[in-house]
Design a protein around this motif. Structure first.
Motif, PDB file in Angstrom:
ATOM      1  N   LEU A 196      16.337  -4.496  -9.996  1.00 28.90           N
ATOM      2  CA  LEU A 196      15.635  -5.496 -10.809  1.00 28.90           C
ATOM      3  C   LEU A 196      16.250  -6.215 -11.857  1.00 28.90           C
ATOM      4  N   SER A 197      16.033  -7.474 -11.819  1.00 32.26           N
ATOM      5  CA  SER A 197      16.393  -8.189 -13.533  1.00 32.26           C
ATOM      6  C   SER A 197      15.188  -8.286 -14.232  1.00 32.26           C
ATOM      7  N   THR A 198      15.319  -7.304 -15.153  1.00 33.27           N
ATOM      8  CA  THR A 198      13.975  -7.778 -16.148  1.00 33.27           C
ATOM      9  C   THR A 198      14.654  -8.143 -17.373  1.00 33.27           C
ATOM     10  N   THR A 199      13.483  -8.369 -18.339  1.00 35.86           N
ATOM     11  CA  THR A 199      13.803  -8.743 -19.610  1.00 35.86           C
ATOM     12  C   THR A 199      14.750  -7.752 -20.444  1.00 35.86           C
ATOM     13  N   PHE A 200      14.774  -6.398 -20.156  1.00 34.92           N
ATOM     14  CA  PHE A 200      15.528  -5.402 -20.923  1.00 34.92           C
ATOM     15  C   PHE A 200      17.071  -5.583 -20.220  1.00 34.92           C
ATOM     16  N   GLY A 201      17.269  -6.301 -19.020  1.00 33.96           N
ATOM     17  CA  GLY A 201      18.427  -6.201 -18.430  1.00 33.96           C
ATOM     18  C   GLY A 201      18.300  -5.831 -16.892  1.00 33.96           C
ATOM     19  N   ILE A 202      19.320  -5.565 -16.308  1.00 38.00           N
ATOM     20  CA  ILE A 202      19.414  -5.207 -14.893  1.00 38.00           C
ATOM     21  C   ILE A 202      19.475  -3.867 -14.620  1.00 38.00           C
ATOM     22  N   MET A 203      18.382  -3.385 -14.086  1.00 38.18           N
ATOM     23  CA  MET A 203      17.932  -2.154 -13.687  1.00 38.18           C
ATOM     24  C   MET A 203      17.307  -1.555 -12.629  1.00 38.18           C
ATOM     25  N   THR A 204      17.339  -0.273 -12.225  1.00 34.87           N
ATOM     26  CA  THR A 204      16.743   0.327 -10.971  1.00 34.87           C
ATOM     27  C   THR A 204      15.243   0.132 -11.221  1.00 34.87           C
ATOM     28  N   HIS A 205      14.579   0.347  -9.992  1.00 35.61           N
ATOM     29  CA  HIS A 205      13.142   0.345 -10.074  1.00 35.61           C
ATOM     30  C   HIS A 205      12.525   1.560 -10.749  1.00 35.61           C
ATOM     31  N   GLU A 206      13.339   2.637 -10.687  1.00 36.55           N
ATOM     32  CA  GLU A 206      12.778   3.708 -11.571  1.00 36.55           C
ATOM     33  C   GLU A 206      12.817   3.360 -13.326  1.00 36.55           C
ATOM     34  N   GLU A 207      13.918   2.877 -13.898  1.00 39.10           N
ATOM     35  CA  GLU A 207      13.981   2.451 -14.954  1.00 39.10           C
ATOM     36  C   GLU A 207      12.902   1.608 -15.469  1.00 39.10           C
ATOM     37  N   ALA A 208      12.748   0.502 -14.654  1.00 35.32           N
ATOM     38  CA  ALA A 208      11.695  -0.434 -14.787  1.00 35.32           C
ATOM     39  C   ALA A 208      10.367   0.270 -14.800  1.00 35.32           C
ATOM     40  N   ARG A 209      10.030   1.422 -14.192  1.00 28.92           N
ATOM     41  CA  ARG A 209       8.774   1.764 -14.404  1.00 28.92           C
ATOM     42  C   ARG A 209       8.565   2.795 -15.573  1.00 28.92           C
ATOM     43  N   ARG A 210       9.821   3.188 -15.906  1.00 34.65           N
ATOM     44  CA  ARG A 210       9.643   4.230 -17.191  1.00 34.65           C
ATOM     45  C   ARG A 210       9.421   3.121 -18.299  1.00 34.65           C
ATOM     46  N   LYS A 211      10.037   1.874 -18.460  1.00 36.13           N
ATOM     47  CA  LYS A 211       9.751   1.083 -19.377  1.00 36.13           C
ATOM     48  C   LYS A 211       8.662  -0.098 -19.151  1.00 36.13           C
ATOM     49  N   LYS A 212       8.101   0.406 -18.024  1.00 39.05           N
ATOM     50  CA  LYS A 212       6.872  -0.285 -17.802  1.00 39.05           C
ATOM     51  C   LYS A 212       6.686  -2.174 -17.706  1.00 39.05           C
ATOM     52  N   THR A 213       7.958  -2.260 -16.941  1.00 31.78           N
ATOM     53  CA  THR A 213       8.278  -3.744 -16.852  1.00 31.78           C
ATOM     54  C   THR A 213       8.636  -3.989 -15.458  1.00 31.78           C
ATOM     55  N   GLY A 214       8.163  -5.434 -15.307  1.00 31.04           N
ATOM     56  CA  GLY A 214       8.441  -5.915 -13.999  1.00 31.04           C
ATOM     57  C   GLY A 214       9.665  -6.803 -14.020  1.00 31.04           C
ATOM     58  N   GLY A 215       9.983  -7.679 -13.211  1.00 28.83           N
ATOM     59  CA  GLY A 215      11.078  -8.539 -12.879  1.00 28.83           C
ATOM     60  C   GLY A 215      11.527  -9.130 -11.912  1.00 28.83           C
ATOM     61  N   LYS A 216      12.506  -9.793 -11.496  1.00 25.21           N
ATOM     62  CA  LYS A 216      12.882 -10.452 -10.249  1.00 25.21           C
ATOM     63  C   LYS A 216      13.964  -9.378  -9.595  1.00 25.21           C
ATOM     64  N   VAL A 217      13.484  -9.380  -8.380  1.00 29.40           N
ATOM     65  CA  VAL A 217      14.310  -8.476  -7.365  1.00 29.40           C
ATOM     66  C   VAL A 217      15.532  -8.895  -7.253  1.00 29.40           C
ATOM     67  N   LEU A 218      16.441  -8.410  -7.267  1.00 31.30           N
ATOM     68  CA  LEU A 218      18.214  -8.689  -6.857  1.00 31.30           C
ATOM     69  C   LEU A 218      18.490  -8.074  -5.424  1.00 31.30           C
ATOM     70  N   GLY A 219      18.217  -6.918  -5.094  1.00 30.94           N
ATOM     71  CA  GLY A 219      18.708  -6.242  -4.285  1.00 30.94           C
ATOM     72  C   GLY A 219      18.208  -4.841  -3.791  1.00 30.94           C
TER      73      GLY A 219
END
Length: 184
Positions: A158-181
């Motif tokens: 995912l491309s989030t406001t915190f940078g490009i990360m995996t879905h697990e990291e996005a869950r830990r940071k409680k953020t969404g984003g745009k799916v890249l691949g």
């Protein structure tokens, strides 16, 4: 126009301005024409003047992931990916952190640079999701179910406001984003 093989051609007038504007060759008389008396020379000038339509690269990330996937299927140990971009490098870093690819080296060629990637043989499939859909925090689970073969297997990038990360990291940071691949 079509030139037959060994056609007796003594004088051909090509309209240069219309050739460059419409990317077509026209034979007619005009103010800005030039004469060519030999067929090989004519063909040389035509190839110099014609702007050959190239395929446009729509997505650098999609091309990169498809190249990696094809090389992995062929059993290659290394793959050369070009051109490079910041998104491609971040995607590859995520793949490397999880052990799906080995080391990669960025080769600067004073253009768009190239990347040489060491393959480990662990990658089954990787791909890009286009368009880059918005994925809110509460819908990440739905995307995991749709894209990955199992819950414990594979990663969505995912491309989030915190940078490009995996879905697990996005869950830990409680953020969404745009799916890249994805990759697994």
């Amino acid at each position: 126009f079509i030139l037959e093989k060994h056609a007796p051609l003594t004088l051909v007038q090509l309209d240069v301005s219309r050739l460059l504007q419409s990317r077509q060759v026209s034979i007619h008389s005009s103010l800005n024409t030039f004469n060519i008396t030999r067929l090989p020379r004519l063909l040389y000038y035509i190839t110099q003047l014609l702007v050959i339509e190239k395929m446009v690269r729509m997505s650098v990330l999609a091309d990169c992931l498809k190249t990696i996937s094809n090389a992995e299927k062929r059993g290659r140990r290394q793959v050369l990916v070009r051109p490079s971009s910041k998104v491609v490098i971040k995607f590859l870093q995520c793949m490397q952190q999880h052990g799906y690819i080995g080391e990669f080296e960025i080769v600067d060629d004073h253009r768009a640079s190239k990347i040489v990637i060491e393959l480990t043989g662990r990658l089954n499939k990787c791909g890009v999701i286009s368009p880059r859909f918005d994925v809110p925090y509460d819908e990440i689970e739905k995307w995991i179910v749709n894209l990955l073969p199992s819950r414990q297997f594979g990663h969505i990038i995912l491309s989030t406001t915190f940078g490009i990360m995996t879905h697990e990291e996005a869950r830990r940071k409680k953020t969404g984003g745009k799916v890249l691949g994805f990759f697994y």
